[in-house]
Scaffold this active site. Structure first.
Site, PDB file in Angstrom:
ATOM      1  N   CYS A 206     -30.184 -34.024  -5.197  1.00 40.11           N
ATOM      2  CA  CYS A 206     -31.562 -33.344  -5.441  1.00 40.11           C
ATOM      3  C   CYS A 206     -32.741 -32.441  -4.524  1.00 40.11           C
ATOM      4  CB  CYS A 206     -32.417 -34.790  -4.898  1.00 40.11           C
ATOM      5  SG  CYS A 206     -33.921 -34.446  -6.012  1.00 40.11           S
ATOM      6  N   CYS A 209     -35.380 -33.895  -2.402  1.00 36.64           N
ATOM      7  CA  CYS A 209     -34.580 -34.747  -1.566  1.00 36.64           C
ATOM      8  C   CYS A 209     -34.140 -34.969  -0.571  1.00 36.64           C
ATOM      9  CB  CYS A 209     -35.359 -36.337  -1.204  1.00 36.64           C
ATOM     10  SG  CYS A 209     -34.748 -36.847  -2.986  1.00 36.64           S
ATOM     11  N   CYS A 228     -33.587 -38.190  -9.933  1.00 34.78           N
ATOM     12  CA  CYS A 228     -33.838 -38.368  -8.653  1.00 34.78           C
ATOM     13  C   CYS A 228     -34.443 -40.486  -8.687  1.00 34.78           C
ATOM     14  CB  CYS A 228     -33.934 -38.290  -7.473  1.00 34.78           C
ATOM     15  SG  CYS A 228     -33.964 -38.426  -5.539  1.00 34.78           S
ATOM     16  N   CYS A 231     -37.154 -39.773  -4.982  1.00 32.16           N
ATOM     17  CA  CYS A 231     -37.996 -38.861  -5.060  1.00 32.16           C
ATOM     18  C   CYS A 231     -38.923 -38.965  -6.511  1.00 32.16           C
ATOM     19  CB  CYS A 231     -38.442 -37.858  -4.201  1.00 32.16           C
ATOM     20  SG  CYS A 231     -37.027 -36.466  -5.192  1.00 32.16           S
ATOM     21  N   ASP A 356     -10.119 -14.859  -5.134  1.00 35.01           N
ATOM     22  CA  ASP A 356      -9.522 -15.979  -4.224  1.00 35.01           C
ATOM     23  C   ASP A 356      -9.340 -16.682  -5.442  1.00 35.01           C
ATOM     24  OD1 ASP A 356      -9.994 -18.486  -2.892  1.00 35.01           O
ATOM     25  OD2 ASP A 356     -11.665 -18.720  -2.134  1.00 35.01           O
TER      26      ASP A 356
END
Length: 449
Positions: A206, A209, A228, A231, A356
């Site tokens: 989130c 939070c 979430c 929150c 990479d």
């Protein structure tokens, strides 16, 4: 127009004529020359255009192609960069070479590399941004997800009045407060449940939070109806939504948007998102639902994106792969095939591919061992890396052929035991293979009716 701008445009157009006429190229160099003479030339070239910028990790090329098709229903003359040359030089070349044939609204639909959005919007103020998704991709260039998003946000900051048309199922696009107006699109075809993303999924914290996000519906990776539990942060209200997923095959998808039926002649759930994005742009520009349906339902094969090339008696489907999420979606798609097929994987590690190559270890190659694939070919400049990855995934040595040279790959394709062959290749490997196939006279196969 200043003398410097006139000189820059003349030099760019002349170089394009030479390269296009004699070398069959010229998507980038004319733009480099033009910008060298006049670094602000895009301001002049894009004057009076309404510009749509399409950016994100996956889906830019097809979303751009579909969006152009949709807007063509009402606007006959649209500037775009169909070659996929999506950095400053390629976009400059697209403006240089566009031949206006119609009167009316001047529209430009531009695929833009994530790191180049800020460079483009320094000179061009778009009407709208389209944000497809952000996944971990080319770590050497972009870094982590929020680093990539910040590059895009830096560009958006140059156009605070532009409308943002974003994938509402991606938590990252709802993570910042911006002054821009938003339009969100997403999937809304399943009843609410209680789900968690797989343990190794990026982008599921989130942004408020930092609690792990939960999902009422999960499409793939971190995309879905998120919320979430700590929150209350949640997916925004969708403006346009996929309301039914009717049927999927490796070569097509049938679905409904806002209750209206659509079909695209290309497989993969990820490509439905691309169609949904094009639909949202079309509605933003006043294109009617029947017009969008007509545009999207038409065949839409794009260079290297499920393009089928006939190599003697083999139907070779060429698919670009470049990161774990995209590759996993491709693996899920080909697993739907009811006919036997062989698999070719080509891995390069040039700048345009991402230097990479560790990302191949995050892709679910293990799922291939559950499919009745009789033969695998590993090739490309990093043939040893991809061959080793397939071996560790459980592909038997007896089924695996290693061919670093593309000419040898093509020769081996001709003797594969199946009529259908999938080739999964990174960007420069797609270009190299496609060029060699063209030189040998192998062309895109006609679509079956």
């Amino acid at each position: 127009m200043s003398l410097k701008s006139s000189l820059a445009i003349a030099a760019g157009k002349s170089s394009y004529w030479f390269l296009h006429t004699f070398l069959k190229g010229g998507s980038s160099l004319p733009g480099i020359i033009t910008n060298k003479i006049d670094p602000t030339i895009l301001t002049t070239l894009a004057r009076d255009y309404e510009v749509v910028i399409i950016t994100g990790t996956n889906g830019k090329t097809l979303t751009t192609a579909l969006t152009v098709k949709v807007l063509h229903e009402q606007y006959p003359d649209i500037l775009t960069n169909p070659t996929g040359s999506n950095m400053v030089q390629g976009i400059t070349t697209a403006f240089l070479t566009h031949q206006r044939t119609k009167s009316g609204k001047k529209l430009a639909v531009l695929e833009v590399d994530e790191a180049n959005v800020v460079l483009i919007t320094k000179y061009i103020k778009p009407t709208a941004f389209v944000l497809t998704n952000i996944f971990r991709d080319q770590m050497d260039r972009y870094g982590e997800l929020y680093t990539t998003y910040q590059k895009i946000l830096d560009g958006i900051a140059n156009a605070p009045e532009a409308t943002i048309i974003a994938n509402g199922d991606a938590p990252i696009f709802h993570s910042r407060e911006l002054p821009n107006p938003f339009i969100f699109y997403g999937f809304d075809h399943e009843p609410d449940g209680e789900l968690m993303a797989p343990y190794n999924t990026d982008g599921v914290l989130c942004p408020v939070c930092h609690h792990i996000l939960h999902y009422k519906a999960l499409v793939y990776s971190n995309l879905g109806k998120y919320y979430c539990p700590n929150c209350g942060f949640k997916r925004p209200e969708l403006t346009y939504r996929l309301t039914q997923l009717t049927q999927q095959t490796p070569t097509s998808s049938s679905f409904e948007i806002d209750g209206h039926p659509f079909k695209i002649q290309i497989g993969g759930t990820y490509n439905i998102y691309n169609a949904l994005a094009a639909y949202a742009v079309g509605r933003y520009f006043g294109i009617t639902q029947p017009q969008i349906q007509h545009a999207i339902d038409a065949d839409q094969k794009v260079f290297g994106r499920q393009e089928i090339i006939q190599v003697e008696d083999k139907a070779v489907t060429l698919i670009l792969v470049k990161n774990p999420v995209g590759l996993n979606q491709v693996l899920d798609m080909i697993a739907l095939d009811q006919e036997p097929f062989s698999l070719v994987t080509l891995l390069n590690a040039n700048y345009a591919d991402g230097i990479d190559t560790s990302w191949i270890w995050d892709a679910d190659f293990e799922s291939l061992t559950h499919l009745p694939i009789p033969r695998f070919i590993a090739g490309g400049e990093r043939e040893k890396d991809i061959a080793f990855r397939l071996k560790i995934a459980g592909v038997p040595e007896a089924k695996l052929v290693k061919k670093p040279e593309l000419d040898d790959v093509i020769t081996e394709i001709k003797v594969l035991p199946t009529k259908h062959v999938y080739v999964l290749a990174t960007y420069t490997a797609v270009l190299q293979l496609r060029k060699k196939l063209d030189e040998k006279g192998y062309q895109t196969a006609p679509m079956a009716k």
